[in-house]
Design a protein around this motif. Sequence first.
Motif, mmCIF file in Angstrom:
data_model
loop_
_atom_site.group_PDB
_atom_site.id
_atom_site.type_symbol
_atom_site.label_atom_id
_atom_site.label_comp_id
_atom_site.label_asym_id
_atom_site.label_seq_id
_atom_site.Cartn_x
_atom_site.Cartn_y
_atom_site.Cartn_z
ATOM 1 N N ALA A 98 0.973 -1.068 0.014
ATOM 2 C CA ALA A 98 -0.071 -0.026 0.088
ATOM 3 C C ALA A 98 0.831 1.373 0.165
ATOM 4 O O ALA A 98 0.693 2.127 -0.584
ATOM 5 C CB ALA A 98 -0.915 0.102 1.201
ATOM 6 N N LEU A 99 1.952 1.262 0.760
ATOM 7 C CA LEU A 99 3.006 2.491 0.870
ATOM 8 C C LEU A 99 3.486 2.488 -0.567
ATOM 9 O O LEU A 99 3.546 3.862 -1.056
ATOM 10 C CB LEU A 99 3.884 2.188 1.786
ATOM 11 N N LYS A 100 3.898 1.450 -1.213
ATOM 12 C CA LYS A 100 4.366 1.595 -2.697
ATOM 13 C C LYS A 100 3.460 2.330 -3.605
ATOM 14 O O LYS A 100 3.759 3.039 -4.215
ATOM 15 C CB LYS A 100 4.796 0.270 -2.744
ATOM 16 N N HIS A 101 2.029 1.745 -3.610
ATOM 17 C CA HIS A 101 1.182 2.367 -4.269
ATOM 18 C C HIS A 101 0.867 3.889 -4.210
ATOM 19 O O HIS A 101 0.821 4.404 -5.053
ATOM 20 C CB HIS A 101 -0.019 1.353 -4.259
ATOM 21 N N THR A 112 9.561 -1.603 5.626
ATOM 22 C CA THR A 112 10.647 -0.854 6.094
ATOM 23 C C THR A 112 11.337 -0.129 4.771
ATOM 24 O O THR A 112 11.507 1.332 4.950
ATOM 25 C CB THR A 112 12.051 -1.752 6.485
ATOM 26 N N GLU A 113 11.399 -0.687 3.717
ATOM 27 C CA GLU A 113 11.998 0.065 2.568
ATOM 28 C C GLU A 113 11.160 1.232 1.933
ATOM 29 O O GLU A 113 11.427 2.326 1.937
ATOM 30 C CB GLU A 113 11.984 -0.861 1.257
ATOM 31 N N TRP A 114 9.470 1.087 1.870
ATOM 32 C CA TRP A 114 8.789 1.842 1.284
ATOM 33 C C TRP A 114 8.329 2.906 2.511
ATOM 34 O O TRP A 114 8.115 4.232 2.064
ATOM 35 C CB TRP A 114 7.400 1.269 0.844
ATOM 36 N N ALA A 115 8.310 2.647 3.786
ATOM 37 C CA ALA A 115 8.185 3.631 4.824
ATOM 38 C C ALA A 115 9.497 4.523 4.677
ATOM 39 O O ALA A 115 9.249 5.911 4.883
ATOM 40 C CB ALA A 115 8.108 3.172 6.170
ATOM 41 N N LYS A 116 10.522 4.254 4.257
ATOM 42 C CA LYS A 116 11.716 5.108 4.364
ATOM 43 C C LYS A 116 11.666 6.029 3.118
ATOM 44 O O LYS A 116 11.824 7.063 3.298
ATOM 45 C CB LYS A 116 12.984 4.432 4.350
ATOM 46 N N LEU A 117 11.158 5.445 2.003
ATOM 47 C CA LEU A 117 11.168 6.191 0.700
ATOM 48 C C LEU A 117 9.990 7.195 0.801
ATOM 49 O O LEU A 117 10.277 8.269 -0.038
ATOM 50 C CB LEU A 117 10.929 5.029 -0.336
ATOM 51 N N MET A 125 4.249 11.793 6.947
ATOM 52 C CA MET A 125 3.495 10.821 7.173
ATOM 53 C C MET A 125 2.945 10.626 8.479
ATOM 54 O O MET A 125 3.559 10.817 9.448
ATOM 55 C CB MET A 125 4.341 9.506 7.046
ATOM 56 N N TYR A 126 1.435 10.387 8.647
ATOM 57 C CA TYR A 126 0.896 10.146 9.962
ATOM 58 C C TYR A 126 0.509 8.565 10.009
ATOM 59 O O TYR A 126 -0.062 8.271 9.030
ATOM 60 C CB TYR A 126 -0.292 10.869 10.058
ATOM 61 N N ALA A 127 0.811 8.010 11.200
ATOM 62 C CA ALA A 127 0.519 6.735 11.487
ATOM 63 C C ALA A 127 -0.579 6.621 12.306
ATOM 64 O O ALA A 127 -0.362 7.040 13.733
ATOM 65 C CB ALA A 127 1.531 5.820 11.690
#
Length: 523
Positions: free
Chosen positions: A374-377, A413-418, A426-428
């Motif tokens: 989802a983050l990637k999208h 991890t990867e997409w959260a960083k990108l 970003m809000y979580a």
Amino acid sequence: KLELHIVPVSLTLLIPWCCKSGPVDLVFIIDSSRSVRPHEFETMRKFMIDILDTLDIGADATRVGVIQYSSQVLNEFSLKTHFKTEAMVKGINEIIPLAQGTMTGLAIKYTMNVAFTPEAGDRPKVPNVAVIVTDGRPQDRVAEVAAEAREKGIEIYAVGVARADMTSLRAMASPPFEDHVFLVESFDLIHQFGLQFQDKLCVIDYCSFGNHSCDHQCVSILNGYHCKCNLGYHLHDDGKKCQHMDLCNSVEHGCDFQCVSTPGSFYCICPEGQLLQDNGKSCGTCKSANIDLVFLIDGSKSVRPQNFELVKKFVNQVVDSLDVSAQGTRVGLVQYSSRVRTEFPLNMYHTAEDIKAAVMKVDYMEKGTMTGLALKHMLENSFSEAEGARPAARNIPRIGLVFTDGRSQDDITEWAKLTKEAGLTMYAVGVGKAVEDELSEIASDPVEKYFYYTTDFSAINTIAENLKLNVCPAESQGEIEVKDPCACESLVEFQQATMSSMEQLTQKHILPNKNPNDKNIPR
């Protein structure tokens, strides 16, 4: 109180002739019977236009209507249609002659019963003037209807050309006939009447002499002038000075909370903790900054249908705090489970009402929890210009809000960083079995300001309320000074200064409920 200032006649003989027309309600009644040749009708057009050019045209000055007649009557435009000379000239130039008989009495009756009525723009206590231009004998009776029109206060000028009958002209016109009846030999001489008629409508503009001493406005009348005050003031007993009125107690101000009067105007204020909205009257808890905001909501089977409805209400509660428009804040929505689905992109809806309606129509997906996918999208699609994100060069903040209720089934991890490296804020938001380690990876720094958690879906409305503090511009909170954009080297620097101010204003919003899955994240 209205005080009239009368100027002695002897003085008027010693001063220049300063002419100003009106206010007058003037209607031209133009003969377009078949006996009027095309070039003669063009002369009538020019006659009307020439007179217009000498008048003070306006809604509060001279109003003009035009009627043409032959065997029937046709209203070209009424007294309330145009208030600018250019529009009247255009209307006159578009007239197409009827080319039939000559029913002058019918035209006068129409003028009396229709043209000079409030519905058509006629004003009370403003002189009514009708100018009839004809080239022949009426085919109906005019004396009785003209007398009735004059009794109703209509001043009638009768202009006869060539074959016109003098007896009929005198039967139509107002007395004295030497001032109201004109017979010219040909249409080419019609301008002679125009010159005389201009003088009839012209009064001495006593205000132009510059010695009236009126505080605000001077209004010329027949033998003098009177003073008039602007909106928000009333005339003093001396008839010249203007005194400030308390407009808040005199007009429908429309202020939500409180109206404050100022000289000639007023403004609205709001109670402490609320902000004045863009309409200058309403009060609200927030006026959001212009942002591109994408919600990423968990639609996995662990959420359950009844809780998914609470999630949608949570989204709409946040939307209610935003200034949504094509130029203001844009909102997009993405749902994810084992797959990812864009429910609507940033450029689909431009009002809060449309967005909220679309949110409530979203169908629950169920299945797994692929948060990384989802983050990637979101990064590759949702914040693209193709889906409505404003160009990066405009420096409009891009904000992603991720909502989840459980552990992701893929790596985040990867997409959260990108996402953060790409400049997204970003809000979580986590509920129930959401893993706080994952939420902290998703959230922007400092984590405690962009991370929210509660054990119970029923408490997410509290999170929505707290989120309003973070999407409002810093200056609206009244606690911190926002850097002057003119003092920044670039728009990027200004954006960074603004975001820094937002961070200073935000308090810790993580609710006190502890998640047993992780105890390391500060609350």
